[in-house]
Design a protein around this motif. Structure first.
Motif, mmCIF file in Angstrom:
data_model
loop_
_atom_site.group_PDB
_atom_site.id
_atom_site.type_symbol
_atom_site.label_atom_id
_atom_site.label_comp_id
_atom_site.label_asym_id
_atom_site.label_seq_id
_atom_site.Cartn_x
_atom_site.Cartn_y
_atom_site.Cartn_z
ATOM 1 N N PRO A 289 0.828 -1.218 0.000
ATOM 2 C CA PRO A 289 0.000 0.000 0.000
ATOM 3 C C PRO A 289 0.860 1.267 0.000
ATOM 4 O O PRO A 289 2.021 1.264 0.397
ATOM 5 C CB PRO A 289 -0.809 -0.120 1.294
ATOM 6 C CG PRO A 289 -0.654 -1.537 1.736
ATOM 7 C CD PRO A 289 0.665 -1.997 1.226
ATOM 8 N N VAL A 290 0.231 2.332 -0.411
ATOM 9 C CA VAL A 290 0.845 3.661 -0.353
ATOM 10 C C VAL A 290 0.384 4.308 0.945
ATOM 11 O O VAL A 290 -0.821 4.461 1.187
ATOM 12 C CB VAL A 290 0.447 4.520 -1.567
ATOM 13 C CG1 VAL A 290 1.051 5.908 -1.453
ATOM 14 C CG2 VAL A 290 0.894 3.848 -2.857
ATOM 15 N N VAL A 291 1.327 4.682 1.814
ATOM 16 C CA VAL A 291 1.019 5.229 3.136
ATOM 17 C C VAL A 291 1.181 6.744 3.091
ATOM 18 O O VAL A 291 2.167 7.262 2.548
ATOM 19 C CB VAL A 291 1.938 4.623 4.209
ATOM 20 C CG1 VAL A 291 1.567 5.153 5.588
ATOM 21 C CG2 VAL A 291 1.863 3.101 4.194
ATOM 22 N N SER A 292 0.220 7.441 3.671
ATOM 23 C CA SER A 292 0.285 8.909 3.758
ATOM 24 C C SER A 292 -0.228 9.341 5.123
ATOM 25 O O SER A 292 -1.048 8.648 5.740
ATOM 26 C CB SER A 292 -0.528 9.568 2.643
ATOM 27 O OG SER A 292 -1.892 9.196 2.731
ATOM 28 N N TRP A 293 0.261 10.500 5.584
ATOM 29 C CA TRP A 293 -0.108 11.056 6.891
ATOM 30 C C TRP A 293 -0.571 12.496 6.721
ATOM 31 O O TRP A 293 -0.048 13.232 5.886
ATOM 32 C CB TRP A 293 1.084 11.018 7.849
ATOM 33 C CG TRP A 293 1.391 9.674 8.409
ATOM 34 C CD1 TRP A 293 2.115 8.680 7.822
ATOM 35 C CD2 TRP A 293 0.975 9.169 9.676
ATOM 36 N NE1 TRP A 293 2.191 7.589 8.639
ATOM 37 C CE2 TRP A 293 1.491 7.867 9.805
ATOM 38 C CE3 TRP A 293 0.228 9.688 10.725
ATOM 39 C CZ2 TRP A 293 1.284 7.082 10.924
ATOM 40 C CZ3 TRP A 293 0.015 8.912 11.855
ATOM 41 C CH2 TRP A 293 0.526 7.621 11.943
ATOM 42 N N LEU A 294 -1.551 12.866 7.560
ATOM 43 C CA LEU A 294 -2.023 14.244 7.631
ATOM 44 C C LEU A 294 -2.119 14.635 9.100
ATOM 45 O O LEU A 294 -2.344 13.789 9.976
ATOM 46 C CB LEU A 294 -3.395 14.410 6.970
ATOM 47 C CG LEU A 294 -3.494 14.139 5.475
ATOM 48 C CD1 LEU A 294 -4.946 14.249 5.025
ATOM 49 C CD2 LEU A 294 -2.633 15.112 4.667
ATOM 50 N N LYS A 295 -1.956 15.929 9.351
ATOM 51 C CA LYS A 295 -2.164 16.465 10.693
ATOM 52 C C LYS A 295 -3.180 17.590 10.608
ATOM 53 O O LYS A 295 -2.940 18.609 9.942
ATOM 54 C CB LYS A 295 -0.859 16.991 11.292
ATOM 55 C CG LYS A 295 -1.049 17.595 12.684
ATOM 56 C CD LYS A 295 0.173 18.324 13.168
ATOM 57 C CE LYS A 295 -0.120 19.009 14.507
ATOM 58 N NZ LYS A 295 1.002 19.831 14.982
#
Length: 566
Positions: A289-295
């Motif tokens: 999977p392609v992992v991404s983070w947001l805050k």
């Protein structure tokens, strides 16, 4: 006998004239004695303007009964009313010359009325008053209003939130939400269209409209990259299309992405300022999977937060946490069009600041009342209590009066008369007690008052008591050569003097006898008695209040050994 006239068929114009509304009433003319046949041409022209209305009864003169209108006045005496059937032809022939005279000047539209001479008098009577009776005003019926046409149909708004539900090597399932605006014309259904990425050849996926918000496109080719859109259809036409955000590859997804959030991270994660944060979050998915983070919905600041991803987990690392690192982080893993998201709430806390203000509200007696307000800086967490301290101005040392106190007002009691006190308040949270405090500007001075203390007078109690034995002596039996002891207890005030007697003789300082007296317990120990030590023993206690005695019998036995035993 006159010949029977042939029936006259109604033309479409006559039928329309029969359905037309009655004409408006004309101004009442002056009564004229002349017969209707000699009416002036002006009156004959009036029926000509109303030719459709007058032609209808004239057309029915010979073949159908003609009934006078409800608003038509009664016919004159010299006029013969129109009858039904064949009898109506006789008066019609008699009056034919009179009816033909006005018909000759009438327009060609009244030609059928001139041929049907029998109906001419009935038509004249509808427009002209009779000689014998005055005319009554005709009731005018308003024509029915045409119904209001419905508003034109308007297409709906575009469908909402088109997303992929499932995909494999030969089919694609999508779902969406109903448009916000549908209108009065309703919704007939949805049509789904798709095309290969890079082309504009849209293909309709189904033959009929689908009423549900989900559809599976089948018979697709593996490896294609498809764009899909959904259009809502109603009587107003097609809506604006709603298209997938990204083209979908048609292939088999082995493992859908799934975040395995640890249980301790599903709730709020609380850390103190300066701590190191290292959170490991595992996930599933194949291909990788392609992992991404947001805050807080924005991309992460890579200078503050480091993210390291592997095939099985994602690690969020903060070397030194600060208050600014608090917020809601969102992790997402995506495989093609499938995506899973998980929130992570991080709260960085620290010690609270001092209360905003504290003041001395009142002082009375040996008490002082304090009031304060919560701190501006709570340390990024709730305030759990307050610590109140006092200090004597003479020594300057601070002592805690109230600890873990939850209110914003307090009363400090038991202050010393003549001293002056200052007070200060600390705020507390789950991290601990704040380092700074708020101090009262005013001081509390406990005034000296002229109090003369007089101790209470108590009557003296006489505790003197004559001796009294609480436990008496008991008769004993002893064996020659074996030490024995006599016991009793006595009380009295002042402490009584104890004496032991044997056979009414005072036992002196004989080393064979040992006399003890402790806390009112009196004992007499007889060491290795012989047969001569038996007798009556007496314990006597006496003081200034009196004396008391107790006695017992002591028997000393000799062991007899038989000859056989020797």
């Amino acid at each position: 006998m006159p010949s029977k006239p042939a029936p006259i068929k109604k033309s479409p114009a006559k039928k329309a004239a029969e359905k037309a509304p009655e004409p408006a009433p004309q101004p009442e003319p002056a009564p004229v004695e002349a017969p209707p046949a000699e009416a002036p041409p002006a009156e004959a022209a009036a029926p000509a303007e109303e030719a459709p209305a007058a032609a209808a009864p004239a057309a029915e003169g010979a073949g159908a009964p003609v009934a006078p209108a409800e608003d038509t006045p009664a016919a004159p005496a010299d006029e013969t009313p129109v009858q039904e059937g064949l009898d109506s032809t006789a008066p019609a022939e008699a009056d034919a010359p009179a009816a033909d005279a006005p018909a000759a000047d009438a327009p060609t539209a009244d030609a059928p009325a001139a041929e049907d001479g029998a109906a001419a008098p009935a038509a004249d009577t509808a427009d002209a008053p009779a000689d014998a009776a005055p005319a009554e005003p005709a009731v005018v019926e308003e024509p029915p209003k045409a119904p209001t046409p419905p508003p034109p149909a308007v297409p709906t708004s575009a469908p909402l939130d088109v997303s992929v539900e499932d995909v494999n090597e030969s089919s694609l399932t999508i779902k969406w939400k109903t448009p916000e605006t549908i209108g009065n014309s309703g919704l007939d259904g949805f049509t789904i269209e798709y095309c290969k990425d890079g082309t504009t050849d849209w293909v309709v996926a189904q033959e009929e409209l689908t009423p549900v918000n989900r559809y599976c496109i089948k018979n697709l080719t593996a490896g294609d990259l498809l764009n899909v859109r959904v259009v809502a259809v109603n009587p107003g036409g097609r809506s604006e299309p709603a298209t997938l955000a990204a083209p979908v590859p048609i292939r088999e997804v082995v493992d859908r992405p799934k975040i395995k959030m640890p249980r301790n991270l599903r709730v709020r994660v609380v850390r103190q300022v300066g701590e190191q944060i290292n959170l490991v979050i595992p996930f599933l998915g194949k291909p990788k999977p392609v992992v991404s983070w947001l805050k807080d919905g924005q991309p992460l600041d890579t200078k503050r937060v480091n993210i390291r991803n592997s095939d099985k987990d994602s690690i969020m690392f903060i070397r030194t946490s600060e208050r600014e690192d608090s917020g809601v982080y969102e992790m997402s893993v995506k495989v093609d069009s499938f995506e899973d998201k998980a929130p992570l709430t991080l709260q960085i806390v620290e010690l609270p600041g001092p209360p905003t203000s504290v003041k001395l509200a009142d002082t009375w007696g040996f008490n002082a009342a304090l009031e304060w307000t919560p701190p501006k800086d709570s340390g990024n967490t709730e305030i759990t209590g307050y610590t109140v301290q006092k200090a004597d101005r003479k020594t300057g040392e601070w002592f805690t009066v109230l600890d873990h106190y939850h209110r914003l007002t307090a009363t400090v009691s038991d202050l010393i008369m003549g001293n002056t006190y200052s007070f200060r308040v600390f705020a507390e949270n789950k991290v601990g007690t704040g380092e700074s405090c708020a101090v009262t500007k005013a001081v509390a001075t406990i005034q000296k008052t002229g109090i003369n203390y007089k101790p209470p007078e108590y009557p003296e109690h006489d505790f003197s008591e004559a001796p009294k034995f609480t436990t008496s002596l008991s008769d004993r039996a002893a064996t020659v050569g074996y030490t024995t002891k006599l016991l009793c207890s006595v009380r009295g005030s002042p402490k009584p003097k104890i004496e032991w007697l044997k056979n009414q003789m005072v036992i002196g300082d004989d080393p064979k006898f040992r006399k003890l007296s402790n806390q009112g317990i009196c004992s007499l120990e007889i060491r290795k008695p012989c047969s001569f030590d038996g007798g009556i023993y007496t314990c006597r206690a006496k003081n200034a209040q009196g004396e008391a005695t107790v006695s017992c019998k002591l028997e000393v036995k000799q062991i007899i050994i038989s000859e056989k035993g020797k």
